[in-house]
Scaffold this active site. Structure first.
Site, PDB file in Angstrom:
ATOM      1  CB  SER A  58     136.622 -45.985  43.655  1.00 33.54           C
ATOM      2  OG  SER A  58     137.303 -44.980  44.354  1.00 33.54           O
ATOM      3  CE1 TYR A  99     137.564 -49.927  48.191  1.00 30.85           C
ATOM      4  CE2 TYR A  99     138.663 -47.914  47.491  1.00 30.85           C
ATOM      5  CZ  TYR A  99     137.510 -48.668  47.615  1.00 30.85           C
ATOM      6  OH  TYR A  99     136.321 -48.172  47.151  1.00 30.85           O
ATOM      7  CE  LYS A 150     135.623 -50.693  45.052  1.00 30.93           C
ATOM      8  NZ  LYS A 150     134.354 -51.400  45.050  1.00 30.93           N
TER       9      LYS A 150
HETATM   10  P1  NAD Z   1     129.545 -49.748  53.116  1.00 31.93           P
HETATM   11  O1  NAD Z   1     130.616 -50.408  53.901  1.00 31.93           O
HETATM   12  O2  NAD Z   1     128.637 -48.819  53.828  1.00 31.93           O
HETATM   13  O3  NAD Z   1     128.643 -50.816  52.364  1.00 31.93           O
HETATM   14  C1  NAD Z   1     129.132 -52.034  51.910  1.00 31.93           C
HETATM   15  C2  NAD Z   1     128.131 -53.081  52.366  1.00 31.93           C
HETATM   16  O4  NAD Z   1     128.545 -54.352  51.824  1.00 31.93           O
HETATM   17  C3  NAD Z   1     128.080 -53.237  53.864  1.00 31.93           C
HETATM   18  O5  NAD Z   1     126.735 -53.140  54.297  1.00 31.93           O
HETATM   19  C4  NAD Z   1     128.655 -54.633  54.128  1.00 31.93           C
HETATM   20  O6  NAD Z   1     128.032 -55.268  55.236  1.00 31.93           O
HETATM   21  C5  NAD Z   1     128.387 -55.341  52.826  1.00 31.93           C
HETATM   22  N1  NAD Z   1     129.343 -56.389  52.489  1.00 31.93           N
HETATM   23  C6  NAD Z   1     130.683 -56.285  52.338  1.00 31.93           C
HETATM   24  N2  NAD Z   1     131.187 -57.462  51.956  1.00 31.93           N
HETATM   25  C7  NAD Z   1     130.143 -58.348  51.856  1.00 31.93           C
HETATM   26  C8  NAD Z   1     130.030 -59.706  51.487  1.00 31.93           C
HETATM   27  N3  NAD Z   1     131.094 -60.433  51.132  1.00 31.93           N
HETATM   28  N4  NAD Z   1     128.803 -60.260  51.493  1.00 31.93           N
HETATM   29  C9  NAD Z   1     127.697 -59.558  51.846  1.00 31.93           C
HETATM   30  N5  NAD Z   1     127.751 -58.264  52.198  1.00 31.93           N
HETATM   31  C10 NAD Z   1     128.969 -57.666  52.197  1.00 31.93           C
HETATM   32  O7  NAD Z   1     130.272 -48.994  51.895  1.00 31.93           O
HETATM   33  P2  NAD Z   1     129.707 -47.911  50.887  1.00 31.93           P
HETATM   34  O8  NAD Z   1     130.323 -46.616  51.220  1.00 31.93           O
HETATM   35  O9  NAD Z   1     128.247 -48.022  50.784  1.00 31.93           O
HETATM   36  O10 NAD Z   1     130.404 -48.409  49.554  1.00 31.93           O
HETATM   37  C11 NAD Z   1     129.713 -49.245  48.641  1.00 31.93           C
HETATM   38  C12 NAD Z   1     130.616 -49.551  47.475  1.00 31.93           C
HETATM   39  O11 NAD Z   1     131.032 -48.329  46.880  1.00 31.93           O
HETATM   40  C13 NAD Z   1     131.895 -50.290  47.832  1.00 31.93           C
HETATM   41  O12 NAD Z   1     132.183 -51.193  46.797  1.00 31.93           O
HETATM   42  C14 NAD Z   1     132.933 -49.193  47.872  1.00 31.93           C
HETATM   43  O13 NAD Z   1     134.216 -49.690  47.589  1.00 31.93           O
HETATM   44  C15 NAD Z   1     132.436 -48.287  46.763  1.00 31.93           C
HETATM   45  N6  NAD Z   1     132.882 -46.902  46.900  1.00 31.93           N
HETATM   46  C16 NAD Z   1     132.624 -46.229  48.037  1.00 31.93           C
HETATM   47  C17 NAD Z   1     133.037 -44.905  48.155  1.00 31.93           C
HETATM   48  C18 NAD Z   1     132.816 -44.132  49.445  1.00 31.93           C
HETATM   49  O14 NAD Z   1     133.508 -43.138  49.659  1.00 31.93           O
HETATM   50  N7  NAD Z   1     131.875 -44.527  50.296  1.00 31.93           N
HETATM   51  C19 NAD Z   1     133.684 -44.279  47.095  1.00 31.93           C
HETATM   52  C20 NAD Z   1     133.920 -45.014  45.927  1.00 31.93           C
HETATM   53  C21 NAD Z   1     133.501 -46.327  45.839  1.00 31.93           C
HETATM   54  C1  WQD Z   2     138.676 -36.346  51.967  1.00 28.30           C
HETATM   55  C2  WQD Z   2     139.603 -35.190  52.255  1.00 28.30           C
HETATM   56  C3  WQD Z   2     141.623 -35.773  53.414  1.00 28.30           C
HETATM   57  C4  WQD Z   2     139.743 -36.865  57.206  1.00 28.30           C
HETATM   58  C5  WQD Z   2     138.686 -41.979  50.014  1.00 28.30           C
HETATM   59  C6  WQD Z   2     139.239 -43.123  49.216  1.00 28.30           C
HETATM   60  C7  WQD Z   2     138.670 -43.126  47.836  1.00 28.30           C
HETATM   61  C8  WQD Z   2     137.148 -43.108  47.887  1.00 28.30           C
HETATM   62  C9  WQD Z   2     136.644 -41.988  48.735  1.00 28.30           C
HETATM   63  C10 WQD Z   2     136.375 -45.375  47.917  1.00 28.30           C
HETATM   64  C11 WQD Z   2     141.072 -35.532  52.017  1.00 28.30           C
HETATM   65  C12 WQD Z   2     140.767 -34.851  54.245  1.00 28.30           C
HETATM   66  C13 WQD Z   2     139.962 -36.467  55.908  1.00 28.30           C
HETATM   67  C14 WQD Z   2     140.200 -36.035  58.279  1.00 28.30           C
HETATM   68  C15 WQD Z   2     141.021 -34.460  56.649  1.00 28.30           C
HETATM   69  N1  WQD Z   2     136.618 -44.289  48.498  1.00 28.30           N
HETATM   70  N2  WQD Z   2     140.582 -35.275  55.639  1.00 28.30           N
HETATM   71  N3  WQD Z   2     140.821 -34.858  57.937  1.00 28.30           N
HETATM   72  O1  WQD Z   2     140.789 -39.693  50.742  1.00 28.30           O
HETATM   73  O2  WQD Z   2     139.363 -38.421  49.084  1.00 28.30           O
HETATM   74  O3  WQD Z   2     139.031 -40.785  49.350  1.00 28.30           O
HETATM   75  O4  WQD Z   2     137.252 -42.073  50.039  1.00 28.30           O
HETATM   76  O5  WQD Z   2     136.576 -45.703  46.786  1.00 28.30           O
HETATM   77  O6  WQD Z   2     139.127 -44.267  47.233  1.00 28.30           O
HETATM   78  O7  WQD Z   2     140.652 -42.969  49.139  1.00 28.30           O
HETATM   79  O8  WQD Z   2     138.318 -39.307  51.185  1.00 28.30           O
HETATM   80  O9  WQD Z   2     136.973 -38.621  53.102  1.00 28.30           O
HETATM   81  O10 WQD Z   2     139.181 -39.784  53.529  1.00 28.30           O
HETATM   82  O11 WQD Z   2     139.187 -37.483  52.641  1.00 28.30           O
HETATM   83  O12 WQD Z   2     141.595 -33.376  56.426  1.00 28.30           O
HETATM   84  O13 WQD Z   2     140.063 -36.336  59.458  1.00 28.30           O
HETATM   85  O14 WQD Z   2     139.502 -34.859  53.641  1.00 28.30           O
HETATM   86  O15 WQD Z   2     142.980 -35.417  53.535  1.00 28.30           O
HETATM   87  O16 WQD Z   2     141.660 -34.416  51.458  1.00 28.30           O
HETATM   88  P1  WQD Z   2     139.503 -39.503  50.080  1.00 28.30           P
HETATM   89  P2  WQD Z   2     138.378 -38.871  52.699  1.00 28.30           P
END
Ligand code: NAD
Ligand code: WQD
Length: 336
Positions: free
Chosen positions: A124, A149, A153
């Site tokens: 991330s 969190y 990572k």
């Molecule tokens: P998500 O919650 O939609 O998907 C994660 C999935 O993993 C879920 O379906 C959950 O049921 C499953 N899961 C969690 N722990 C488990 C376990 N121990 N065993 C089996 N299944 C398990 O999340 P996402 O948005 O698809 O994110 C996927 C990955 O990407 C995560 O590692 C997250 O940290 C990373 N990530 C997400 C974002 C984002 O903004 N969505 C940004 C950066 C990184």
């Molecule tokens: C985006 C922007 C908020 C909600 C998070 C994690 C990051 C990564 C992605 C996993 C920000 C603004 C949000 C609302 C708002 N995930 N906002 N009103 O904070 O960039 O990142 O998700 O790895 O680690 O920290 O994403 O979607 O929460 O926010 O104004 O009701 O929207 O302030 O600027 P963020 P977000």
């Protein structure tokens, strides 16, 4: 070729399963649905026209070995399974350390035991914190994580670096995602926000659908052109395709381990809201509120390395992403 996809019923995982299948791979999902629901599996089935192999097991448990025993011909693993709510991680750090780190070390241990080398990990942009210079490149210094969190990572990245240092037979790609948004063009899969959404776009679509009264913009007094925070929002389908490109890179013997996965463009919160309103012809009820604690002001990616090495570049824009997010909300409205 069979690819193990932990978290394959989740948001990014499910879109990646679609792109893997389209590229000729056979994805095998490990997901106990703790943060997902059956609708994602039925959505996958409707998009792909067949049921995808699915193990409803905990990736952090010994049960994971069964997948390696059942499929001795696994060609790689993509590891999405983790908890991802930043705020919750501050309240419940053990939950995050236990699941995110244990699931990762368990998977890597089994990959080494069964000699499955190709590993793609969901990292991330959170590992960069608030960078001093923008856009961030892969060599930008990782700042101390701002949440448990984020720390998980960094630790999961470090585990890979330590394994490689120790000569492990592993070929990893760590993809540092920026902000994934949007949904599959079919609107059969998308982001499931269970409870109060953590991220901006599900909050936007739920507000537009009348499920939430209003949206708060967290601050308009940042040092940005319109005062609201800037992020690099990437269409989830583009991000899913980056995983396929990463696997192909590993199959060709690629050695670089860390790549940014973003668009290279920053957009502000207010731009997101206005674009959503325009492309969907909807008026959003929003107000400007105070800053959210822990938010960084601005971040976006330099994506030159991933384009050069993996031949991958984001193709879809904000408009497509925000249209598809709204279409997915219609699917959810019809379902629940
Ligand atoms: P998500 O919650 O939609 O998907 C994660 C999935 O993993 C879920 O379906 C959950 O049921 C499953 N899961 C969690 N722990 C488990 C376990 N121990 N065993 C089996 N299944 C398990 O999340 P996402 O948005 O698809 O994110 C996927 C990955 O990407 C995560 O590692 C997250 O940290 C990373 N990530 C997400 C974002 C984002 O903004 N969505 C940004 C950066 C990184
Ligand atoms: C985006 C922007 C908020 C909600 C998070 C994690 C990051 C990564 C992605 C996993 C920000 C603004 C949000 C609302 C708002 N995930 N906002 N009103 O904070 O960039 O990142 O998700 O790895 O680690 O920290 O994403 O979607 O929460 O926010 O104004 O009701 O929207 O302030 O600027 P963020 P977000």
């Amino acid at each position: 070729m069979k690819i193990l996809v932990t978290g394959g019923a989740g948001y990014i995982g499910s879109h990646t399963v679609v792109e893997l299948a389209k590229a000729g791979y056979s994805p095998i999902i490990v997901d106990d649905l703790r943060c997902s629901q059956e609708i994602m599996l039925s959505g996958l089935k409707s998009i792909l026209g067949k049921k995808i192999d699915h193990y409803a097991i905990d990736a952090a448990s010994q049960d994971l070995e069964k997948v390696f025993i059942d499929h001795p011909d696994l060609g790689g693993a993509i590891h999405f399974a983790a908890y991802k709510a930043v705020g919750e991680s501050v309240q419940q750090p053990i939950k995050y350390y236990e699941n995110n780190i244990l699931a990762t070390s368990n998977l890597l241990k089994l990959m080494l035991k069964y000699e499955v080398a190709h590993y793609v990990f969901s990292s991330s942009c959170t590992v960069y914190g608030q960078p001093d210079i923008l856009p961030v490149t892969e060599t930008t210094e990782r700042k101390p994580a701002q949440s448990p969190y984020g720390r998980t990572k960094q630790i999961c990245e470090d585990l890979v670096f330590d394994l490689m240092q120790g000569g492990a037979k592993l070929a990893p790609v760590l993809l540092r995602y920026f902000n994934p948004i949007g949904a599959h063009e079919s609107a059969a899969i998308g982001e499931l926000a269970i409870g109060v959404p953590n991220n901006l776009v599900p909050f936007v679509t739920q507000t537009a659908a009348g499920l939430r009264e209003k949206l708060t913009v967290f601050g308009d007094d940042y040092n940005t052109p319109d005062g609201s925070c800037i992020r690099d929002y990437i269409h989830v389908t583009d991000l899913a395709r980056a995983h396929v490109a990463a696997l192909e890179y590993l199959q060709k013997g690629g050695k670089i381990q860390v790549f940014n996965a973003g668009t290279g463009q920053g957009s502000s919160v207010l731009e997101i809201l206005r674009t959503f309103e325009r492309v969907n012809n909807i008026k959003l009820n929003y107000e400007i509120g105070p800053r959210r604690s822990g938010d960084i002001e601005k971040i976006w990616a330099n994506c030159d390395l991933i384009e050069k090495e993996l031949g991958w570049k984001a193709q879809l824009g904000l408009e497509e992403a925000l249209k598809s997010a709204w279409q997915w909300q219609q699917t959810l409205n019809a379902q629940y």
